[in-house]
Design an enzyme around this catalytic site. Structure first.
Site, short mmCIF file in Angstrom:
data_model
loop_
_atom_site.label_atom_id
_atom_site.label_comp_id
_atom_site.label_asym_id
_atom_site.label_seq_id
_atom_site.Cartn_x
_atom_site.Cartn_y
_atom_site.Cartn_z
N GLY A 97 -2.64 -4.33 -3.63
CA GLY A 97 -3.13 -3.18 -2.88
C GLY A 97 -2.21 -1.97 -2.92
O GLY A 97 -2.36 -1.05 -2.13
N GLU B 47 -1.74 -12.82 2.00
CA GLU B 47 -2.10 -12.27 3.32
C GLU B 47 -2.26 -13.40 4.35
O GLU B 47 -1.94 -13.22 5.52
CB GLU B 47 -3.40 -11.45 3.19
N HIS C 285 -3.54 -17.34 -0.14
CA HIS C 285 -3.33 -15.92 -0.46
C HIS C 285 -2.15 -15.39 0.36
O HIS C 285 -1.94 -15.81 1.50
CB HIS C 285 -4.60 -15.13 -0.13
N SER D 100 -3.45 -5.13 -7.91
CA SER D 100 -3.83 -3.80 -8.41
C SER D 100 -4.50 -3.82 -9.78
O SER D 100 -4.24 -2.97 -10.63
CB SER D 100 -2.61 -2.87 -8.41
N ASN E 192 -12.08 -10.80 -4.93
CA ASN E 192 -11.72 -11.18 -3.56
C ASN E 192 -12.07 -10.01 -2.63
O ASN E 192 -11.37 -9.00 -2.63
CB ASN E 192 -10.21 -11.49 -3.52
N TRP E 193 -13.13 -10.20 -1.86
CA TRP E 193 -13.60 -9.10 -1.01
C TRP E 193 -12.76 -8.96 0.26
O TRP E 193 -12.93 -7.98 1.00
CB TRP E 193 -15.06 -9.31 -0.62
N LYS E 194 -11.94 -9.95 0.57
CA LYS E 194 -11.13 -9.92 1.80
C LYS E 194 -12.05 -9.69 3.02
O LYS E 194 -13.20 -10.13 3.00
CB LYS E 194 -10.02 -8.87 1.69
N GLY F 13 -8.83 -7.63 -6.05
CA GLY F 13 -9.12 -7.32 -4.65
C GLY F 13 -9.93 -6.04 -4.55
O GLY F 13 -11.14 -6.03 -4.81
N GLY F 14 -9.27 -4.94 -4.20
CA GLY F 14 -9.92 -3.66 -3.95
C GLY F 14 -11.00 -3.27 -4.95
O GLY F 14 -12.11 -2.88 -4.56
N GLU G 62 0.29 -13.63 -7.97
CA GLU G 62 0.09 -12.32 -7.36
C GLU G 62 1.40 -11.85 -6.74
O GLU G 62 1.73 -12.22 -5.60
CB GLU G 62 -0.96 -12.42 -6.25
P1 PGA Z 1 -5.73 -5.84 -5.07
O1 PGA Z 1 -5.71 -7.27 -4.34
O2 PGA Z 1 -6.49 -6.01 -6.36
O3 PGA Z 1 -6.45 -4.94 -4.12
O4 PGA Z 1 -4.32 -5.45 -5.31
C1 PGA Z 1 -5.53 -8.45 -5.06
C2 PGA Z 1 -5.58 -9.64 -4.13
O5 PGA Z 1 -5.07 -9.52 -3.00
O6 PGA Z 1 -6.12 -10.70 -4.45
#
Ligand code: PGA
Length: 253
Positions: free
Chosen positions: A176, A98, A96, A216, A10-12, A237-238, A170
């Site tokens: 993050g 967010e 998600h 994470s 997930n590149w956000k 994500g990251g 999640e």
């Molecule tokens: P993260 O994000 O791996 O940076 O914790 C995961 C996500 O939000 O899908």
């Protein structure tokens, strides 16, 4: 039942066209032999087309990070499943945390998006998870059940069987933060998710659903997370923004 491992990057809100192509090129050249798992990249909408072209000679699938619940109409600024499918998407992340936090998405709204994804032959990766406060109050299981009920309240077994669905657990406090959930916590929630799906739909339908862990995920913990009971894959994500790190995660599957 054995389910194929699914790993989604997930590149956000990251990935200009130049950055996206650089990342995809690096990833695709190191993953050609990885045919035993499903790999998905989800760039921002604006990079979907060019990433789709770049992925056309690979077995890495394309996904989007969101979609609108209607297919077309007077909805300025929205993007529908029809258009995502046209661009070559096979997956879409839905709900998600967010989006729930910053764009006020609700479980009911997430459910409509899951329906829209299925209608357009996209596999929704449906995100659920508790906050730190909820975890500390001992409410994690209750929160998960409430989210599932809210999302799937208008679903029939037939709806669920009309396509493929993945669920991503999640925990919000692990996203993050560098702090991933403990294996026992993950196993407990994943088991609860599958049990809920079995009770609400039926065992064969619940068995087909892949349940991913996200929060994470790093090259250092990916293999161990994939070993956790009831974990069918990862939402990253990251670490998916770094080709070397993401390739290591894919190779740990
Ligand atoms: P993260 O994000 O791996 O940076 O914790 C995961 C996500 O939000 O899908």
């Amino acid at each position: 039942m054995s389910r194929r491992t699914l790993i989604v990057g997930n590149w956000k809100l990251h990935g200009s066209l130049a950055e996206s192509l650089k990342l995809v090129t690096a990833i695709k050249h190191q993953t050609a032999e990885l045919t035993h798992l499903d790999m998905v990249l989800t760039p921002p909408f604006t990079a979907l087309y060019s990433v789709s072209v770049a992925l056309s000679d690979t077995h890495i699938a394309l996904g989007a990070q969101n979609l609108f619940h209607e297919d077309e109409g007077a909805y300025t600024g929205e993007v529908s499943g029809v258009f995502l499918k046209e661009l070559g998407c096979d997956y879409v992340i839905v709900g998600h945390s967010e989006r729930r936090q910053y764009f006020h998405e609700t479980d009911l709204g997430v459910g409509l998006k899951v329906q829209a994804a299925l209608r357009n032959d996209l596999t929704p990766v449906v995100c659920i998870g508790e906050s730190l406060a909820q975890r500390e109050k001992g409410e994690a299981l209750e929160v998960i059940a409430k989210q599932l009920k809210g999302i799937f309240q208008n679903f029939t077994l037939h709806d669920l069987e009309s396509g493929e669905v993945a669920v991503a657990y999640e925990p919000i406090w692990a996203i993050g933060t560098g702090k991933n959930a403990e294996p026992e916590q993950i196993a407990e929630i994943h088991h609860a998710i599958r049990s809920w799906l079995t009770r609400y739909f039926d065992a064969p339908a619940a068995d087909r659903i892949r349940i991913l862990y996200g929060g994470s995920v790093k090259p250092e913990n990916a293999a161990a997370l994939l070993q956790v009971k009831h974990v069918d894959g990862l939402l990253v994500g990251g670490a998916s923004l770094n080709a070397a790190a993401f390739v290591k995660i894919l190779k740990s599957a």
